[in-house]
Each structure stands twice: as structure tokens, then as C-alpha cells.
Design an enzyme around this catalytic site. Structure first.
Site, PDB file in Angstrom:
ATOM      1  N   PHE A  54      18.720  69.162 -13.897  1.00 18.03           N
ATOM      2  CA  PHE A  54      19.976  69.836 -14.209  1.00 18.03           C
ATOM      3  C   PHE A  54      21.106  68.814 -14.296  1.00 18.03           C
ATOM      4  O   PHE A  54      21.255  67.966 -13.423  1.00 18.03           O
ATOM      5  CB  PHE A  54      20.286  70.890 -13.148  1.00 18.03           C
ATOM      6  CG  PHE A  54      21.436  71.763 -13.516  1.00 18.03           C
ATOM      7  CD1 PHE A  54      21.261  72.811 -14.412  1.00 18.03           C
ATOM      8  CD2 PHE A  54      22.698  71.536 -12.994  1.00 18.03           C
ATOM      9  CE1 PHE A  54      22.339  73.619 -14.779  1.00 18.03           C
ATOM     10  CE2 PHE A  54      23.769  72.349 -13.340  1.00 18.03           C
ATOM     11  CZ  PHE A  54      23.590  73.383 -14.241  1.00 18.03           C
ATOM     12  N   VAL A  55      21.919  68.897 -15.363  1.00 13.47           N
ATOM     13  CA  VAL A  55      23.007  67.942 -15.578  1.00 13.47           C
ATOM     14  C   VAL A  55      24.337  68.666 -15.753  1.00 13.47           C
ATOM     15  O   VAL A  55      24.382  69.818 -16.184  1.00 13.47           O
ATOM     16  CB  VAL A  55      22.743  67.034 -16.799  1.00 13.47           C
ATOM     17  CG1 VAL A  55      21.561  66.111 -16.549  1.00 13.47           C
ATOM     18  CG2 VAL A  55      22.516  67.841 -18.059  1.00 13.47           C
ATOM     19  N   GLY A  82      29.400  74.887 -23.862  1.00  7.74           N
ATOM     20  CA  GLY A  82      29.027  73.531 -23.504  1.00  7.74           C
ATOM     21  C   GLY A  82      29.217  72.467 -24.553  1.00  7.74           C
ATOM     22  O   GLY A  82      29.469  71.313 -24.226  1.00  7.74           O
ATOM     23  N   ASP A 111      16.825  72.454 -24.018  1.00 11.41           N
ATOM     24  CA  ASP A 111      15.782  72.276 -23.004  1.00 11.41           C
ATOM     25  C   ASP A 111      14.597  73.168 -23.305  1.00 11.41           C
ATOM     26  O   ASP A 111      13.630  72.725 -23.902  1.00 11.41           O
ATOM     27  CB  ASP A 111      16.323  72.408 -21.581  1.00 11.41           C
ATOM     28  CG  ASP A 111      17.190  73.625 -21.347  1.00 11.41           C
ATOM     29  OD1 ASP A 111      17.098  74.610 -22.099  1.00 11.41           O
ATOM     30  OD2 ASP A 111      17.953  73.599 -20.378  1.00 11.41           O
ATOM     31  N   ASP A 137      25.059  71.344 -26.968  1.00 11.78           N
ATOM     32  CA  ASP A 137      25.192  70.387 -25.877  1.00 11.78           C
ATOM     33  C   ASP A 137      23.832  69.910 -25.373  1.00 11.78           C
ATOM     34  O   ASP A 137      23.621  68.725 -25.156  1.00 11.78           O
ATOM     35  CB  ASP A 137      26.037  70.943 -24.724  1.00 11.78           C
ATOM     36  CG  ASP A 137      25.510  72.242 -24.148  1.00 11.78           C
ATOM     37  OD1 ASP A 137      24.560  72.835 -24.700  1.00 11.78           O
ATOM     38  OD2 ASP A 137      26.062  72.702 -23.123  1.00 11.78           O
TER      39      ASP A 137
END
Length: 175
Positions: free
Chosen positions: A153-154, A46, A104, A101
Site C-alpha cells: 500500500f502506497v 488519485g 493494481d 494513479d
């Protein structure tokens, strides 16, 4: 709106805003590490776009290495981190900057920090494009944060949904 596989995503952060923030982060890192030769440890897959844009704006002598960790299945963190490709650079006594990236839950980063600190670096700092403060399950010191976002969520700008969407030049959130 965009559709990826069975999900719909809406715009979150534009390409222009991302590029401007990356320039600011690069300037901060350049100032903080002036006269030193940091090693950037890029977390794949990512972080590849973020890392590419970030390091090309940092005029310091540096090294770049890659490590691949995974803790996601579909749109959820599994809570289990598995190392896929390890780093083989000697970082003893070196200044390490991890490029990630998204942070979380913090579980992936916590494991990576533990592994790297066991290799006796002079310092370790974290640069992340995105941070989800609401999702944190463990305390992580993030020195360079691109954007704080909600616990959604992205995709885009290196982040994917089931392998799709990394190539989008902006960030999108699940609708």
C-alpha cells in the site's frame, strides 16, 4: 518515516524521480500522438497530481475530462467498482488516453475500459503513475507506466490513506 492516522509509511519514490519519469512519459505521448488531438480522461481523485504534471508537459492540442471511480476501502481493494462522477464528453472516433494513479488488481481499469470502448473511440491507451504487476487479477494493456512497484500500500503524490496523504510530493509505502 511519516505517520498517517494509525499507519507508518517509509519513503519509496522521491519527488525528483517522479518528475523525471513524468517528463519521459510526456515525451513518449507527445511523439505517439503528434498531429492528433487526444482526450485525456483523468481518474479522480488519485490521479489529479500525476495528470496535472503530465499534461502540462505535453504540447499537443488536447482535451481533458474527469471521471471518478472507487474500489478501495481503507488499504484494501474491495473488488467492487462504483462510478461516482461520469464523463459527459463525446469520444466517438477520438483518441483517448486514460490517466490513472495506480493499477493494481486491474478491476477498476477493466470496468472503465469496458465503459469507454462502448462509446466507440478511435483508440484507448492507459497512462498510469504506478503499476503493481503482482496484484493484477485481469489482463490490462498499460501503454505508459511510470513505475512498477511491489504489492504494498502506497500514499503520496495523489494517493491517500483514508483521505489523508494525497498532498505529499513523494511516494511512501506502508512500513
Amino acid at each position: 518515516m511519516i505517520n498517517i492516522l494509525d499507519k507508518t509509511f517509509v519513503p519509496l519514490i522521491s519527488r525528483e524521480d517522479i518528475e523525471n519519469r513524468i517528463t519521459t512519459l510526456a515525451n513518449e505521448i507527445t511523439n505517439d500522438y503528434q498531429g492528433r488531438c487526444p482526450i485525456f480522461v483523468v481518474v479522480l481523485n488519485g490521479a489529479f497530481l500525476f495528470a496535472s504534471e503530465l499534461v502540462k508537459r505535453i504540447p499537443l492540442t488536447c482535451e481533458i475530462s474527469f471521471i471518478r471511480l472507487s474500489s478501495y476501502a481503507k488499504t484494501e481493494s474491495t473488488g467492487e467498482v462504483r462510478e461516482i462522477i461520469g464523463m459527459d464528453n463525446n469520444i466517438e472516433g477520438r483518441d483517448v488516453i486514460i490517466i490513472e494513479d495506480i493499477v493494481d488488481t486491474g478491476l477498476t481499469m477493466s470496468q472503465l475500459l469496458s465503459q469507454l470502448n462502448g462509446l466507440a473511440p478511435a483508440s484507448v491507451a492507459i497512462a498510469t503513475l504506478l503499476h503493481k504487476p503482482e496484484a493484477l487479477q485481469t489482463s490490462i494493456d498499460l501503454k505508459y507506466i511510470g513505475f512498477n512497484i511491489g504489492n504494498k500500500f502506497v500514499v503520496g503524490y495523489g494517493l491517500d490513506y483514508d483521505g489523508i496523504g494525497r498532498n505529499l510530493d513523494s511516494l511512501y509505502v506502508l512500513a
